[in-house]
Design an enzyme around this catalytic site. Sequence first.
Site, mmCIF file in Angstrom:
data_model
loop_
_atom_site.group_PDB
_atom_site.id
_atom_site.type_symbol
_atom_site.label_atom_id
_atom_site.label_comp_id
_atom_site.label_asym_id
_atom_site.label_seq_id
_atom_site.Cartn_x
_atom_site.Cartn_y
_atom_site.Cartn_z
ATOM 1 N N GLU A 190 0.886 -1.179 0.000
ATOM 2 C CA GLU A 190 0.000 0.000 0.000
ATOM 3 C C GLU A 190 0.912 1.214 0.000
ATOM 4 O O GLU A 190 1.502 1.547 1.034
ATOM 5 C CB GLU A 190 -0.883 0.002 1.257
ATOM 6 C CG GLU A 190 -1.877 -1.130 1.335
ATOM 7 C CD GLU A 190 -3.057 -0.932 0.397
ATOM 8 O OE1 GLU A 190 -3.197 0.159 -0.171
ATOM 9 O OE2 GLU A 190 -3.820 -1.894 0.222
ATOM 10 N N CYS A 248 -2.411 9.494 2.189
ATOM 11 C CA CYS A 248 -2.076 8.770 0.954
ATOM 12 C C CYS A 248 -3.148 9.000 -0.106
ATOM 13 O O CYS A 248 -2.836 9.068 -1.288
ATOM 14 C CB CYS A 248 -1.885 7.292 1.232
ATOM 15 S SG CYS A 248 -3.280 6.533 2.055
HETATM 16 P P1 NAD Z 1 8.188 4.913 4.631
HETATM 17 O O1 NAD Z 1 8.228 4.162 3.347
HETATM 18 O O2 NAD Z 1 9.313 5.807 4.949
HETATM 19 O O3 NAD Z 1 8.102 3.899 5.871
HETATM 20 C C1 NAD Z 1 7.023 3.011 6.010
HETATM 21 C C2 NAD Z 1 7.425 1.919 6.996
HETATM 22 O O4 NAD Z 1 8.448 1.119 6.409
HETATM 23 C C3 NAD Z 1 7.998 2.421 8.319
HETATM 24 O O5 NAD Z 1 7.498 1.611 9.358
HETATM 25 C C4 NAD Z 1 9.494 2.220 8.145
HETATM 26 O O6 NAD Z 1 10.188 2.037 9.342
HETATM 27 C C5 NAD Z 1 9.522 0.962 7.320
HETATM 28 N N1 NAD Z 1 10.756 0.769 6.547
HETATM 29 C C6 NAD Z 1 11.650 1.691 6.115
HETATM 30 N N2 NAD Z 1 12.640 1.094 5.420
HETATM 31 C C7 NAD Z 1 12.372 -0.234 5.415
HETATM 32 C C8 NAD Z 1 13.002 -1.384 4.830
HETATM 33 N N3 NAD Z 1 14.135 -1.264 4.130
HETATM 34 N N4 NAD Z 1 12.427 -2.587 5.011
HETATM 35 C C9 NAD Z 1 11.276 -2.714 5.703
HETATM 36 N N5 NAD Z 1 10.628 -1.666 6.268
HETATM 37 C C10 NAD Z 1 11.169 -0.448 6.123
HETATM 38 O O7 NAD Z 1 6.791 5.653 4.643
HETATM 39 P P2 NAD Z 1 6.225 6.678 5.730
HETATM 40 O O8 NAD Z 1 6.959 7.970 5.570
HETATM 41 O O9 NAD Z 1 6.162 6.033 7.066
HETATM 42 O O10 NAD Z 1 4.714 6.839 5.232
HETATM 43 C C11 NAD Z 1 4.347 7.744 4.241
HETATM 44 C C12 NAD Z 1 4.079 7.026 2.945
HETATM 45 O O11 NAD Z 1 3.109 5.996 3.152
HETATM 46 C C13 NAD Z 1 3.489 7.940 1.889
HETATM 47 O O12 NAD Z 1 4.032 7.643 0.634
HETATM 48 C C14 NAD Z 1 2.018 7.592 1.955
HETATM 49 O O13 NAD Z 1 1.304 7.933 0.795
HETATM 50 C C15 NAD Z 1 2.059 6.133 2.192
HETATM 51 N N6 NAD Z 1 0.800 5.621 2.748
HETATM 52 C C16 NAD Z 1 0.049 4.776 1.981
HETATM 53 C C17 NAD Z 1 -1.161 4.306 2.473
HETATM 54 C C18 NAD Z 1 -2.010 3.361 1.664
HETATM 55 O O14 NAD Z 1 -2.893 2.748 2.238
HETATM 56 N N7 NAD Z 1 -1.780 3.194 0.377
HETATM 57 C C19 NAD Z 1 -1.595 4.698 3.741
HETATM 58 C C20 NAD Z 1 -0.809 5.567 4.479
HETATM 59 C C21 NAD Z 1 0.399 6.016 3.971
#
Ligand code: NAD
Length: 523
Positions: A252, A286
Site C-alpha cells: 500500500e 495517501c
Molecule cells: P516509509 O516508506 O518511509 O516507511 C514506512 C514503513 O516502512 C515504516 O514503518 C518504516 O520504518 C519501514 N521501513 C523503512 N525502510 C524499510 C526497509 N528497508 N524494510 C522494511 N521496512 C522499512 O513511509 P512513511 O513515511 O512512514 O509513510 C508515508 C508514505 O506511506 C506515503 O508515501 C504515503 O502515501 C504512504 N501511505 C500509503 C497508504 C495506503 O494505504 N496506500 C496509507 C498511508 C500512507
Amino acid sequence: MAGHAVSPAGPAWGTRDTFESVSPATGEVLARYPVDGAREVALAVRRARAAAAWWGGLSYAGRRLRLLAWKSHLTRYLGRLAQVVHDETGKPLDDATLEIVNAVLHLDWAARHAGRVLRPRRVSPGLAMLNQAASVEYQPLGVVGVIGPWNYPVLTPMGSIGYALAAGNAVVFKPSELTPGTGQWLVRSLAEVLLEVFGDTEPVLQLVTGDGATGSALATSGVDKLAFTGSAATARKVLAAAAQTLTPVLAECGGKDALLVAADADLDAAADAAAWGAMSNAGQTCVGIERVYVVDSVYHAFLGKLTERVAALRPGDDPPAAYGPMTLPGQVDVVERHLADAVARGGRAVVGGLDAVHAPYIAPVILVDVPEESAVVREETFGPVVTVTPVASLADAGRLANASPYALGSAVFTRGRRSGLRAARALRAGMTSVNSVLAFVAVPALPFGGVGESGFGRIHGADGLREFSRAKAITRQRMSPLLRTTTFRRTETDTERLVKLVTVLHGRLYQPRKRDRPGRPGA
Ligand code: NAD
C-alpha cells in the site's frame, strides 16, 4: 522482547539500542522504545507461530467474539488513544478521533464478515466432472507481518491487522518509528482484552519497534505474508528483501490523487471537498487530493470558492487550528522543492507560496498555471499543497489524472449520475468517490489499494479478508467417472467419447444472448 514495554529511563539513552518518539509540534521527547533487531523479530515470529495455531483453530464465532470485544474496548477508550495519536503525529484531536472511528468500523466489519466470506462453499464441478463434489475455502496463512506508516497510525495498520486476525492469522506489527506509542497502545489493548475478558494468554498480536532495519528483519523473518504500507521507494526495498524467502507482499504505497470537476458540478460541494481532501492532516494523506482538474466554463468560479475556503485555514497546535505540523521533518524539504520548481516553471500561488513554509508548519498553498511535467504534479508532495488546472472536458480531466504513475484514490464532481459513473470507471485509480472525497475509506465492504506506483493487493472488504488467506480447493469423488480419462486403463473409445462430449458442449459457435448486449456492465 516481543510485545515489549517502554524502556526505563537511564544510561541506554541515545545508544543504538533505543530510540525516542518525539512530538512533531513541540520537539518534546515522548518516550523511548527498544530497537528490535533480527533476533527479537525472529523470537516474536516464533511466538506468533504458536499463537497462530491456537487462534486459527478457534471457530469464526470464537474469533468474532474476541475481536468485537477489542472493538468495544477501542471505542470506550477512544479519547485516550486519540491523545497518543495527537501527541505522536501532531494531528488535531478531532482528526485522530475520526481516524480511530474509521478503524473501529473496519474491525467490526472484518470480525462480523470473516465467516461468511471465508468459510467453505460448494462450487459447481461442471458437466464433465459431475462425479465430483467441489468446494473452496479460505484458510489462514499463519503469521502476517505488518509494517505501518505514521500518517494514519491506527487506521492504516488496522486495515491489515483487523482483517488478518479475522481471517485467523497471528500478527507481528512494526509501527513507524515516528508512532511506536500508538502501535504499542493497540497491541497492549488487545492483549488486555483477551486476558481480562477471555483468560487468553496467546500473543496473537505482537509489537516490534525500530526503523527500516527492524522492518527489513521482519521482511526476511519467514512470515507467511508481509503487509507493507509506506512509500513506493521503501516498497521496492521490502520486495527485494522478501524475495529471498519468496514471502508474498501486499504493498500500500503513496498517491497523487486527482479531483475532477465537471461543468454541471455543485461547485460549493466540490470546493469544500477539495479543501478538506487537500489540506486535512496537513496534506499527509495517501489518498489526499493533490491535483484538481476543472472544466473551463466553471474554472474561475470553482477557483474563487476554493481560494475563499483554503485562505481561511491555519495550521497550529491549538484546538481551533485546521491541521497540525508536518509529522516527518524531512517532508518539509520535499514540499519546498516542489513549490520552488512549480514557481520556476511559471506556476503561481493564489493562496500561500514559497513563504508558506515555517517548519514544522506549512500554511496552505493553491497553485495555478503549473505545467504537468512539474514535480508538484508528477511526484507525491504529501503537504498542504494543491494544483488547480483548467481542462476542456471531463474526458480530458480523466486523461491528465491517469497520466500519473500513481493511481490510488480519486474523486469526480458532477450532477450527472451516468457521467459520474462513466468518469469514475475510466479513472485508473483503485478507488473513486463521486461527489465526495475519501468516502471509500469509510465503507468497510469496499476494497482499498492501488495501481502502479501506488502498490498492489487490497485491504478492506471481502478482498481484504481473502488477501490474508490462502484459497484451498477440495474435490471429493462421489461416484465413478462417466469417462475414464485419468487412468492407464483408458481406451481409445474413452478418448473418442471425451471428444464427442466436449464437441457438444463447446464446439458450436456461441450465440449472443440478451445479457451480451453491448453497453451492459460486464458485457
Ligand atoms: P516509509 O516508506 O518511509 O516507511 C514506512 C514503513 O516502512 C515504516 O514503518 C518504516 O520504518 C519501514 N521501513 C523503512 N525502510 C524499510 C526497509 N528497508 N524494510 C522494511 N521496512 C522499512 O513511509 P512513511 O513515511 O512512514 O509513510 C508515508 C508514505 O506511506 C506515503 O508515501 C504515503 O502515501 C504512504 N501511505 C500509503 C497508504 C495506503 O494505504 N496506500 C496509507 C498511508 C500512507
